[in-house]
Write an enzyme that holds these catalytic residues in place. Structure first.
Site, PDB file in Angstrom:
ATOM      1  N   TYR A  31     -14.479  10.415  -0.184  1.00 47.72           N
ATOM      2  CA  TYR A  31     -13.564  10.125  -1.295  1.00 47.72           C
ATOM      3  C   TYR A  31     -13.783  11.028  -2.500  1.00 47.72           C
ATOM      4  CZ  TYR A  31     -11.819   5.976   1.075  1.00 47.72           C
ATOM      5  OH  TYR A  31     -11.212   5.138   1.967  1.00 47.72           O
ATOM      6  N   ARG A  56       0.836  -1.216   0.000  1.00 46.35           N
ATOM      7  CA  ARG A  56       0.000   0.000   0.000  1.00 46.35           C
ATOM      8  C   ARG A  56       0.866   1.259   0.000  1.00 46.35           C
ATOM      9  NH1 ARG A  56      -4.446   1.534   4.688  1.00 46.35           N
ATOM     10  NH2 ARG A  56      -4.703   3.727   4.151  1.00 46.35           N
ATOM     11  N   CYS A  93     -18.671  -1.855   2.885  1.00 46.47           N
ATOM     12  CA  CYS A  93     -17.812  -0.712   3.153  1.00 46.47           C
ATOM     13  C   CYS A  93     -18.383   0.051   4.338  1.00 46.47           C
ATOM     14  CB  CYS A  93     -17.785   0.193   1.926  1.00 46.47           C
ATOM     15  SG  CYS A  93     -16.649   1.562   2.123  1.00 46.47           S
ATOM     16  N   HIS A 152     -16.848   3.781  -2.600  1.00 42.79           N
ATOM     17  CA  HIS A 152     -15.985   4.968  -2.478  1.00 42.79           C
ATOM     18  C   HIS A 152     -16.343   6.033  -3.515  1.00 42.79           C
ATOM     19  CE1 HIS A 152     -12.639   2.887   0.100  1.00 42.79           C
ATOM     20  NE2 HIS A 152     -13.864   2.807   0.610  1.00 42.79           N
ATOM     21  N   ASN A 178     -10.420  -4.292  -0.090  1.00 45.04           N
ATOM     22  CA  ASN A 178     -10.443  -3.203  -1.074  1.00 45.04           C
ATOM     23  C   ASN A 178      -9.663  -3.545  -2.334  1.00 45.04           C
ATOM     24  OD1 ASN A 178     -11.980  -1.029  -0.215  1.00 45.04           O
ATOM     25  ND2 ASN A 178     -10.458  -0.495   1.353  1.00 45.04           N
TER      26      ASN A 178
HETATM   27  C1  G6P Z   1     -12.101   3.876   4.992  1.00 45.10           C
HETATM   28  C2  G6P Z   1     -12.574   2.994   3.892  1.00 45.10           C
HETATM   29  C3  G6P Z   1     -12.006   1.637   3.940  1.00 45.10           C
HETATM   30  C4  G6P Z   1     -10.517   1.707   4.116  1.00 45.10           C
HETATM   31  C5  G6P Z   1     -10.154   2.497   5.320  1.00 45.10           C
HETATM   32  C6  G6P Z   1      -8.665   2.730   5.410  1.00 45.10           C
HETATM   33  O1  G6P Z   1     -12.844   3.733   6.068  1.00 45.10           O
HETATM   34  O2  G6P Z   1     -13.944   2.909   3.830  1.00 45.10           O
HETATM   35  O3  G6P Z   1     -12.333   0.988   2.748  1.00 45.10           O
HETATM   36  O4  G6P Z   1     -10.003   0.413   4.220  1.00 45.10           O
HETATM   37  O5  G6P Z   1     -10.758   3.729   5.317  1.00 45.10           O
HETATM   38  O6  G6P Z   1      -8.333   3.054   6.713  1.00 45.10           O
HETATM   39  P1  G6P Z   1      -6.832   3.107   7.217  1.00 45.10           P
HETATM   40  O7  G6P Z   1      -6.901   3.344   8.657  1.00 45.10           O
HETATM   41  O8  G6P Z   1      -6.231   1.764   6.843  1.00 45.10           O
HETATM   42  O9  G6P Z   1      -6.202   4.216   6.439  1.00 45.10           O
END
Ligand code: G6P
Length: 442
Positions: free
Chosen positions: A256, A96, A172, A202, A150
């Site tokens: 988003y 990531r 989600c 998103h 995701n």
């Molecule tokens: C949001 C999204 C999720 C994502 C997450 C990431 O809530 O809806 O799809 O996985 O954020 O969170 P993080 O704490 O990993 O940045």
């Protein structure tokens, strides 16, 4: 269903797992879960054991007869499952971080599920989810697949198009987050707020918003323009919206959407914060370290509040409510990712959309909206084309299709930059993309 419900969670060593366990504990009276199998892969860490032991302590504290099994053997776990939840991350947070960092070099948004990062997360994930689908067909053909991995919309699209699994729902926490944000901004209890959700994962919009059944859309639009009401997720910078713009659109964007309508501000913010604090993946790596330190504590037997610092906080609300409503045929309304079936006119019937559905024991039934407002229809269709091209590239390992997916993404400025990013990211993720390098292709 047998003596109790068997849940299998793939990616069970995730720091989010205590959310899920808490959700099942809370609902036990209605949803008698007897076994939870946490499945993970061994990458030399002890995450599965640590989180699994916390799960056991949570269940014990609640005094419930739920067996927690920990395994590295996915096939053993899947046998006769009733619900399979997926929350795995191919390449872990290091992958990531690359998705977030490489595009920034080209002045393009680097994000987990949007732009080039979303494309690459899809390319890595889709072959794995399709393997899981093949195992499910054989080992638990009646089970429901509840996917959180995701990019959840693209993954659901791929399962619908390229697997034989029909009982799939993509989930989600963005809709719940929006509802909570709206409730906070209006100073009312979230239970009194209803939102008509429609769009893609998103990329979902609130077409209308109600408190106790009465539309409050204008108030919410007003609140969105107030910098004090961030109305965002922990992982997305919460710049206030231009009130006149949202008023003109007449619908409520999700967090988003800032990447699409505030691209320059978001890019500048990303560049600055990644230079000072690291990218979001790097921030999350630290958060995870802290969380696992807490989870190790043998005295801890509840979900720690620190988990709320993650963007996916409260995701179990979505997963456990969905499973509960399928199991009990509740026919309540929940926003999920499912096959369109004509609910949004300008999206193909067989594509995945995120929309309010009536949740029955046969699964979600989308509530048709007619069509999205013309102002957003084009963007939504463009993202859907991107998701379809990306899914096809993920399945075939076809470089040209991946290049098209990258280039048509609205956050990518040109074919030249698309190609440079594609080449660099393919190389960076080589290990997790065997389909592009003619290695073992299942
Ligand atoms: C949001 C999204 C999720 C994502 C997450 C990431 O809530 O809806 O799809 O996985 O954020 O969170 P993080 O704490 O990993 O940045």
């Amino acid at each position: 269903m047998k003596n109790g419900i068997k849940i299998v969670t793939i990616g069970g060593g995730s720091s989010y797992t205590p959310e899920l366990i808490e959700g099942f504990i809370k609902r036990y009276d209605e949803l008698p879960v007897s076994e939870i199998w946490l499945v993970d892969i061994n990458k030399g860490n002890q995450k599965l054991e640590i989180v699994g032991n916390l799960a056991r302590r949570m269940v014990e504290k609640a005094g419930l007869p739920i067996d927690i099994h920990l395994t590295l053997n996915r096939r053993e776990a899947l046998k006769d499952a009733d619900f399979v939840t997926t929350q795995f991350r191919v390449g872990l947070l290091d992958a990531r971080a690359k998705d977030e960092r490489i595009p920034l070099k080209y002045d393009v948004i680097g994000q987990e599920t949007n732009g080039p990062g979303g494309l690459f997360k899809g390319l890595r994930t889709i072959p794995v989810i399709l393997e899981i689908c093949r195992d499910m067909e054989e080992l638990c053909p009646d089970a429901w697949l509840v996917n959180f991995t995701n990019p959840a919309g693209m993954v659901t699209e791929a399962v619908l198009r390229y697997s034989n699994i029909k009982k799939v729902v993509g989930l989600c926490n963005v809709p719940i987050g929006m509802r909570m944000g709206i409730a906070k901004a209006l100073g009312v209890d979230p239970d009194r707020v209803q939102v008509d959700f429609a769009g893609l994962n998103h990329m979902v919009f609130g077409l209308d918003v109600y408190v106790d059944g009465k539309s409050v859309k204008d108030k919410v639009i007003n609140a969105l323009g107030n910098p004090e009401n961030e109305m965002t997720m922990k992982n997305i910078a919460g710049f206030a919206w231009d009130r006149d713009f949202i008023k003109g659109m007449g619908i409520i964007p999700c967090g988003y959407h800032r990447y699409y309508y505030k691209t320059d501000e978001m890019l500048a913010e990303e560049k600055e914060s990644s230079a000072t604090n690291g990218t979001r993946a790097e921030v999350v790596q630290q958060l995870e370290k802290d969380l696992f330190e807490l989870y190790r504590n043998p005295e801890l037997n509840v979900k720690p509040t620190q988990l709320e610092k993650r963007g996916g906080a409260y995701y179990s609300e979505a997963a456990c409510s969905l499973i509960n409503s399928i199991y009990n045929d509740k026919r309540d309304i929940q926003p999920v990712n499912t096959r369109n079936n004509g609910a949004i006119a300008s999206i193909p019937d067989e594509s995945a959309i995120e929309i309010n559905c009536v949740i029955t024991k046969e699964g979600p039934r989308p509530i048709a909206i007619g069509d999205l407002p013309v102002a957003v229809r084009g963007l939504v269709q463009q993202i859907k084309s991107f998701e379809r091209m990306a899914a096809e590239a993920a399945v075939t390992g076809d470089y040209h299709k991946a290049l098209v997916a990258m280039t048509i993404n609205p956050l990518v400025p040109s074919d030249t930059i698309a190609k440079k990013m594609l080449d660099e990211m393919l190389e960076a993720h080589k290990e997790d993309l065997p389909q592009f390098f003619n290695e073992v292709k299942s």
